[in-house]
Design a protein around this motif. Structure first.
Motif, PDB file in Angstrom:
ATOM      1  N   TYR A  23       0.837  -1.195   0.000  1.00  0.00           N
ATOM      2  CA  TYR A  23       0.000   0.000   0.000  1.00  0.00           C
ATOM      3  C   TYR A  23       0.873   1.246   0.000  1.00  0.00           C
ATOM      4  N   ILE A  24       0.731   2.047  -1.040  1.00  0.00           N
ATOM      5  CA  ILE A  24       1.464   3.311  -1.148  1.00  0.00           C
ATOM      6  C   ILE A  24       0.430   4.420  -1.306  1.00  0.00           C
ATOM      7  N   PRO A  25       0.269   5.261  -0.298  1.00  0.00           N
ATOM      8  CA  PRO A  25      -0.753   6.315  -0.374  1.00  0.00           C
ATOM      9  C   PRO A  25      -0.508   7.258  -1.542  1.00  0.00           C
ATOM     10  N   GLU A  26      -1.585   7.737  -2.107  1.00  0.00           N
ATOM     11  CA  GLU A  26      -1.475   8.791  -3.103  1.00  0.00           C
ATOM     12  C   GLU A  26      -0.875  10.035  -2.452  1.00  0.00           C
ATOM     13  N   THR A  27      -0.155  10.804  -3.237  1.00  0.00           N
ATOM     14  CA  THR A  27       0.474  12.011  -2.703  1.00  0.00           C
ATOM     15  C   THR A  27      -0.540  12.912  -2.025  1.00  0.00           C
ATOM     16  N   SER A  28      -1.728  12.980  -2.583  1.00  0.00           N
ATOM     17  CA  SER A  28      -2.758  13.855  -2.019  1.00  0.00           C
ATOM     18  C   SER A  28      -3.231  13.385  -0.650  1.00  0.00           C
ATOM     19  N   GLU A  29      -3.014  12.099  -0.348  1.00  0.00           N
ATOM     20  CA  GLU A  29      -3.463  11.560   0.926  1.00  0.00           C
ATOM     21  C   GLU A  29      -2.495  11.867   2.057  1.00  0.00           C
ATOM     22  N   LEU A  30      -1.257  12.183   1.717  1.00  0.00           N
ATOM     23  CA  LEU A  30      -0.224  12.398   2.726  1.00  0.00           C
ATOM     24  C   LEU A  30      -0.042  13.877   3.018  1.00  0.00           C
ATOM     25  N   GLN A  31       0.143  14.188   4.283  1.00  0.00           N
ATOM     26  CA  GLN A  31       0.495  15.547   4.634  1.00  0.00           C
ATOM     27  C   GLN A  31       1.942  15.808   4.224  1.00  0.00           C
TER      28      GLN A  31
END
Length: 496
Positions: A105-113
């Protein structure tokens, strides 16, 4: 960490089904009786916390007794709500949910602060623990502040901390190389239990194998498969990411006699009680899977330990179906703790490859729902305390009971439940929700110390748990590294 999931004759399959109505009534009566007995032994809190900078009238400055009364009333209310939050059977996680994450699982950039100066400040604060507790001559760390005793779980947290501090620019390359080199050399040359595997505990200064809480008496007490599984995972990360250490990490693995570590696809550990060794299957849903994944990376056959489906059943807590291990103390003499740490570590390090991300989603959501109902910020996992009994498991569910804080011998200490610093931050870097933002904000504002981050904040007396540990601060550092590199650390290190 060793005592968490190391089975022995006292611990670890007939499943005892309990109806929701009976459980609720029994739990409610037990919790109210406990609070009555607990408060009889408590001393009044010395002074109320400041509420305002304005001059206070007598009505604005309640007495210690009234503060204690308020805390009692709040605790009793939460206990009632917790006891009413349980429903059997729970809502299962469906196959569609489980299969949603097939690859790391690699979060989308938009999901990460974004990784900003405040995140670096969090990491620097955590590194202060290792500056104070690192033994340069041995490369080992104190598991707890100022006490030179260390487990392999906590030494792995220290390795993760050094890697993270280097990658975040907190320490220079020379310091990084020296610390990793010395630590790996020491681990390679540790005296092994029966010349097989590392002892559960060592004196971090003298390197002699010892028992818990002891420093000078040499004593072999067995090995923990769970601890060694985490070390195996980080040996892979370090060896892959930094080729100069690959020979050293491989040499550690090859120096161990692995014959009794795995049996029939399951993890096995040993304990020594009154001079007699016991040899038992080790681990329950969560830590068992996480540790087994570390061994899988080195080619061990651990498929039965990784199989989460055949051991998972569900209970609803605050309307969320959470998974727990059907093998509890009643039918296997092992505590089946449900808590946060194996789930967020799995997310940070493997990308949810040892456990379904859907399980982690549920574990976090149940804690958020508890907050919505009780108004008590909740991030639960196990850790050290600054008072007796000095170590507890803050659980969502264990041995048929919801929201219990217990010792490994099943003593109840719900009055010592606390919000965990590492759990708050670990959940936040993966999920970045409004709730996890609240958790992290609370940690930043309340739990910093000169020697790292305190372990947590007690629910009952609304004070910090001022224990300081390598595992808490190491997890915080690797959480900040995950946030910066924006991918699971095994993927970042190129581990296949």
């Amino acid at each position: 960490m060793t005592d968490k999931l190391n089975p022995n004759p006292k611990k670890y399959t007939t499943f005892i089904a309990v109806s929701g109505g009976i459980l609720t009534a029994v739990a409610l009566i037990s919790l109210l009786n406990w609070f009555s007995q607990y408060l009889k032994t408590q001393k009044p809190i010395a002074s109320p916390p400041p509420q305002t900078t304005q001059p206070k009238t007598p009505t604005e400055n309640p007495s210690p007794t009234s503060i204690d009364t308020q805390l009692k009333a709040k605790a009793e209310k939460i206990a009632i709500l917790d006891s009413q939050s349980v429903e059997f059977p729970g809502d299962k996680v469906g196959l569609t949910e489980i299969m949603a994450i097939k690859t790391p699982y690699i979060p989308e950039t938009s999901e990460l602060q974004p990784f900003e100066s405040k995140e670096l400040d969090i990491a620097r604060q955590a590194w202060a623990y290792f500056e104070h507790n690192w033994h340069e001559e041995t490369g080992l760390v104190n598991s707890a502040n100022d006490f030179p005793s260390v487990t392999l779980w906590d030494q792995t947290a220290a390795l993760a901390a050094v890697v993270s501090a280097y990658e975040l620019g907190i320490i220079p390359q020379d310091e990084f190389n020296n610390k990793i080199k010395t630590s790996l050399e020491t681990i390679k040359n540790l005296a092994l239990y029966k010349q097989e595997l590392p002892n559960k505990v060592y004196n971090a200064k003298t390197l002699i194998p010892v028992n818990y809480g002891q420093l000078d008496k040499q004593e072999e007490i067995g090995w923990s498969a769970i601890d060694l599984g985490r070390l195996a995972l980080w040996l892979k990360i370090i060896g892959n990411k930094y080729p100069q250490f690959r020979v050293a990490t491989t040499a550690i693995w090859e120096s161990w006699n692995l014959e009794r570590l795995v049996k029939n696809g399951q993890l096995y550990g040993t304990s020594v009680v009154n001079g007699k060794e016991t040899y038992n299957q080790e681990g329950r849903l969560g830590y068992e899977n996480y540790a087994a994944y570390g061994f899988k990376l080195w080619g061990l056959e651990v498929e039965k330990a990784l199989d989460y489906e055949n051991k998972s059943v569900f209970v609803n807590l605050y309307n969320v179906g959470i998974p727990y291990d059907v093998r509890d103390y009643h039918n296997s003499e092992a505590n089946n703790y449900v808590l946060s740490e194996p789930y967020f570590l799995d997310g940070i390090e493997t990308g949810f490859q040892s456990l379904p991300k859907a399980y982690a989603d549920r574990i976090l959501k149940a804690q958020e729902n508890r907050y919505q109902v009780t108004k008590q910020l909740t991030a639960l996992t196990e850790d050290n305390l600054d008072r007796e009994p000095y170590f507890v498991y803050n659980t969502l569910f264990v041995n048929g009971k919801p929201w219990s804080t217990i010792t490994d011998t099943r003593e109840n200490h719900n009055n010592l439940r606390f919000l965990s610093t590492k759990a708050a931050i670990g959940w936040h870097v993966i999920y970045n929700t409004e709730y996890t933002k609240q958790l992290t904000k609370f940690v930043r504002e309340n739990l910093a110390s000169e020697k790292g981050w305190y372990n947590g904040f007690y629910e009952y007396d609304q004070k910090p748990n001022q224990s300081l540990t390598a595992n808490n601060n190491g997890i915080i550092l690797e959480s900040m590294l995950y946030l910066k590199v924006r991918k699971p650390l095994l993927v970042w290190a190129g581990v296949k």
